[in-house]
Structure formats: structure tokens, C-alpha cells
Design a protein around this motif. Structure first.
Motif, PDB file in Angstrom:
ATOM      1  N   ALA A  11     -92.128 -37.505 -76.395  1.00  0.00           N
ATOM      2  CA  ALA A  11     -93.392 -38.159 -76.743  1.00  0.00           C
ATOM      3  C   ALA A  11     -93.186 -39.656 -76.956  1.00  0.00           C
ATOM      4  N   ARG A  12     -92.105 -40.023 -77.620  1.00  0.00           N
ATOM      5  CA  ARG A  12     -91.823 -41.439 -77.857  1.00  0.00           C
ATOM      6  C   ARG A  12     -91.595 -42.161 -76.526  1.00  0.00           C
ATOM      7  N   ALA A  13     -90.832 -41.552 -75.624  1.00  0.00           N
ATOM      8  CA  ALA A  13     -90.588 -42.173 -74.316  1.00  0.00           C
ATOM      9  C   ALA A  13     -91.901 -42.359 -73.565  1.00  0.00           C
ATOM     10  N   GLU A  14     -92.757 -41.359 -73.612  1.00  0.00           N
ATOM     11  CA  GLU A  14     -94.060 -41.459 -72.950  1.00  0.00           C
ATOM     12  C   GLU A  14     -94.887 -42.590 -73.567  1.00  0.00           C
ATOM     13  N   ASP A  15     -94.869 -42.688 -74.890  1.00  0.00           N
ATOM     14  CA  ASP A  15     -95.584 -43.768 -75.583  1.00  0.00           C
ATOM     15  C   ASP A  15     -95.060 -45.143 -75.184  1.00  0.00           C
ATOM     16  N   GLU A  16     -93.786 -45.216 -74.815  1.00  0.00           N
ATOM     17  CA  GLU A  16     -93.169 -46.486 -74.426  1.00  0.00           C
ATOM     18  C   GLU A  16     -93.368 -46.796 -72.941  1.00  0.00           C
ATOM     19  N   GLY A  17     -94.115 -45.944 -72.230  1.00  0.00           N
ATOM     20  CA  GLY A  17     -94.454 -46.227 -70.843  1.00  0.00           C
ATOM     21  C   GLY A  17     -93.602 -45.516 -69.811  1.00  0.00           C
ATOM     22  N   TYR A  18     -92.672 -44.688 -70.240  1.00  0.00           N
ATOM     23  CA  TYR A  18     -91.879 -43.911 -69.289  1.00  0.00           C
ATOM     24  C   TYR A  18     -92.707 -42.735 -68.795  1.00  0.00           C
ATOM     25  N   ARG A  19     -92.298 -42.186 -67.641  1.00  0.00           N
ATOM     26  CA  ARG A  19     -93.065 -41.069 -67.100  1.00  0.00           C
ATOM     27  C   ARG A  19     -92.126 -39.981 -66.563  1.00  0.00           C
ATOM     28  N   ALA A  20     -92.737 -38.830 -66.289  1.00  0.00           N
ATOM     29  CA  ALA A  20     -91.998 -37.663 -65.804  1.00  0.00           C
ATOM     30  C   ALA A  20     -91.453 -37.928 -64.415  1.00  0.00           C
ATOM     31  N   PRO A  21     -90.393 -37.248 -64.079  1.00  0.00           N
ATOM     32  CA  PRO A  21     -89.738 -36.195 -64.855  1.00  0.00           C
ATOM     33  C   PRO A  21     -88.930 -36.785 -66.008  1.00  0.00           C
ATOM     34  N   MET A  22     -88.857 -36.027 -67.086  1.00  0.00           N
ATOM     35  CA  MET A  22     -88.117 -36.437 -68.275  1.00  0.00           C
ATOM     36  C   MET A  22     -87.337 -35.249 -68.828  1.00  0.00           C
ATOM     37  N   ILE A  23     -86.156 -35.538 -69.305  1.00  0.00           N
ATOM     38  CA  ILE A  23     -85.372 -34.544 -70.022  1.00  0.00           C
ATOM     39  C   ILE A  23     -84.687 -35.256 -71.178  1.00  0.00           C
TER      40      ILE A  23
END
Length: 81
Positions: free
Chosen positions: A43-55
Motif C-alpha cells: 500500500a505504501r509503495a502504491e501511495d508513492e506512485g509505484y504500480r503492479a506487478p509488486m511483491i
């Protein structure tokens, strides 16, 4: 009581390139045991503008050891794969 946990999220940055998001999350023992700290890091990575895929992984996961070895490999400090 919460614990401060070191987390890394392998993800895609805004330019579309592979990236690592490094962060800390605060989680109780119960949250940690239930894997909620992964969700917090994602969630923090998404809030910082990163996007999927994520692990996400923490300092205790096997991926953390591989990341240490990968850094040595990528820097040319070792030829062992």
C-alpha cells in the motif's frame, strides 16, 4: 506494541522500469504473523506512485538474502550466480 520492520517492494516505477521501494512498516506481532506487513508495504509503495506487478518481502525472508547477493553480483564483487 509494534515492531519496526524493514521492507522491500519489487515493483514498477512511473517510467515503467523495474524498481525497488525500500521502507519501514510498523506492525504488531499478530499483524506480522498474519502477513499484514506485506500489505502495508504494498500500500505504501502504491501511495508513492509505484504500480503492479509488486511483491513485498521483509528482512527475514529468503529474498532478502538473495538481494544481498544480487547487489554483490551486480556490482561485480562476485562472479557466483
Amino acid at each position: 506494541m509494534t515492531n519496526r520492520i524493514r521492507m522491500a517492494v519489487l515493483t514498477i516505477n512511473a517510467e515503467g522500469s523495474p524498481d525497488l521501494s525500500l521502507t519501514f512498516v510498523e506492525a504488531t506481532d499478530l499483524q506480522y504473523n498474519e502477513g499484514k506487513h506485506y500489505e502495508m508495504a504494498l500500500a505504501r509503495a502504491e501511495d508513492e506512485g509505484y504500480r503492479a506487478p509488486m511483491i513485498a518481502f521483509d528482512q527475514n525472508d529468503a529474498a532478502a538474502d538473495v538481494l544481498r547477493h544480487a547487489a554483490e553480483f551486480m556490482e561485480g564483487d562476485t562472479d557466483e550466480v
